[in-house]
Design a protein around this motif. Structure first.
Motif, short mmCIF file in Angstrom:
data_model
loop_
_atom_site.label_atom_id
_atom_site.label_comp_id
_atom_site.label_asym_id
_atom_site.label_seq_id
_atom_site.Cartn_x
_atom_site.Cartn_y
_atom_site.Cartn_z
N THR A 83 79.80 85.74 53.37
CA THR A 83 81.02 84.97 53.10
C THR A 83 82.16 85.90 52.72
N THR A 84 83.37 85.38 52.87
CA THR A 84 84.56 86.14 52.49
C THR A 84 84.58 86.37 50.99
N THR A 96 78.71 87.52 60.20
CA THR A 96 78.77 88.11 58.86
C THR A 96 79.74 89.29 58.90
N TRP A 97 80.40 89.51 57.77
CA TRP A 97 81.24 90.70 57.64
C TRP A 97 80.32 91.92 57.57
N TRP A 144 95.93 88.04 58.37
CA TRP A 144 95.28 88.60 59.56
C TRP A 144 94.12 89.54 59.20
N ILE A 145 94.01 89.93 57.93
CA ILE A 145 92.94 90.84 57.54
C ILE A 145 91.60 90.10 57.41
N LEU A 146 91.57 89.09 56.56
CA LEU A 146 90.32 88.35 56.33
C LEU A 146 90.43 86.87 56.71
N GLY A 147 91.58 86.45 57.20
CA GLY A 147 91.74 85.04 57.50
C GLY A 147 92.16 84.28 56.26
#
Length: 276
Positions: free
Chosen positions: A137-138, A22-23, A269-272
């Motif tokens: 989730t993102t 998880t973030w 590259w930050i969150l995919g």
């Protein structure tokens, strides 16, 4: 640590590890900053010195903790996003939160003279509290970031109008509050422009959008795979390449829109790249 008959007390410690995959968002807030700003003579509605100080301090935190992939700040608040697969402190909530809060507070006090050279810190000294929230989730994480940036706009528009009524319109705080009760954004924009000649759209972007901190890479030197490839699934050479890229990356602060896709699409590259 040597064993002893007293070691049983460790059994009372609570397992506070945050859910895996998880973030993790750690949001810090200044404690009693309304009185703090008055005591130290902050400019209203916005004090550029104070905001640049907050940004400089947050950049030091990001520099110290590479697992932070994104940070967002408004007023006396900052949110730090740790990558979804972080193993920092074995994901123990108390250690993550206390490390970020103490790091931020220490740097705030240390760097204060750089931004307020003529204003000595008075007691009670500035302190911050913090909390950690896992987002599965993102999509939900991005909604969190949207929430904070919407709040930045709403609060800044209100404060800009409120202080214009006081500083330029000669109203008391109570009168300004009454004037703005039940008004919409369009009403506040009209008050600013028609009464004081202020075009809100031309106000400083830092005030309207808040501050976004992230790692920027040279074109073509981005971290391969972003968050889509966990560290444990990468080859040794891929891990080494990622480490080198991070060392060469530049931590930057920008005053930009994080509501919509372009910011993230241009920086996978930050969150995919996942859209879940």
């Amino acid at each position: 640590m040597a064993n002893s008959k007293f070691e049983y007390v460790k059994a009372f410690e609570r397992d506070d590890r945050i859910l895996p995959s998880t973030w993790i968002v750690v949001r810090i807030d200044g404690r009693g900053f309304h009185k703090f700003t008055e005591r130290h003579g902050f400019t209203k509605p916005n004090d550029a010195r104070a905001l640049h100080l907050m940004n400089a301090v947050a950049m030091e935190v990001v520099k110290d903790l590479p697992d932070i992939v994104l940070s967002y700040g408004i007023s006396d608040e900052y949110s730090f996003v740790l990558k979804r697969n972080t193993t920092l402190f074995e994901r123990r909530e108390s250690k993550i939160v206390t490390t970020i809060v103490s790091n931020f507070t220490a740097n705030y006090i240390y760097m204060w003279p750089d931004y307020f050279p003529e204003t000595k810190l008075q007691r009670p000294l500035p302190t911050f509290d913090g909390r950690a929230v896992p987002y599965p989730t993102t999509h939900i994480l991005r909604d969190y970031m949207r929430w904070r940036q919407v709040d930045a706009h709403i609060n800044n528009l209100y404060n800009t109008t409120f202080w214009a009524l006081i500083q330029q319109g000669g109203m008391t705080a109570a009168e300004a509050e009454k004037e703005l009760a039940h008004t919409l954004s369009a009403d506040k924009n009209e008050i600013l422009f028609s009464r004081f000649g202020i075009n809100y759209n031309k106000e400083d972007e830092m005030y309207k959008k808040g501050s976004v901190i992230f790692r920027e890479f040279e074109k073509g030197k981005e971290v391969d795979g972003g968050e889509d490839v966990p560290d444990e699934r990468m080859t040794k050479s891929q891990l080494e390449k990622r480490k080198k890229a991070y060392k060469k990356s530049q931590i930057v602060v920008r005053f930009v829109d994080i509501m919509n896709d372009p910011f993230y699409d241009e920086r996978p590259w930050i969150l995919g790249t996942a859209k879940e």
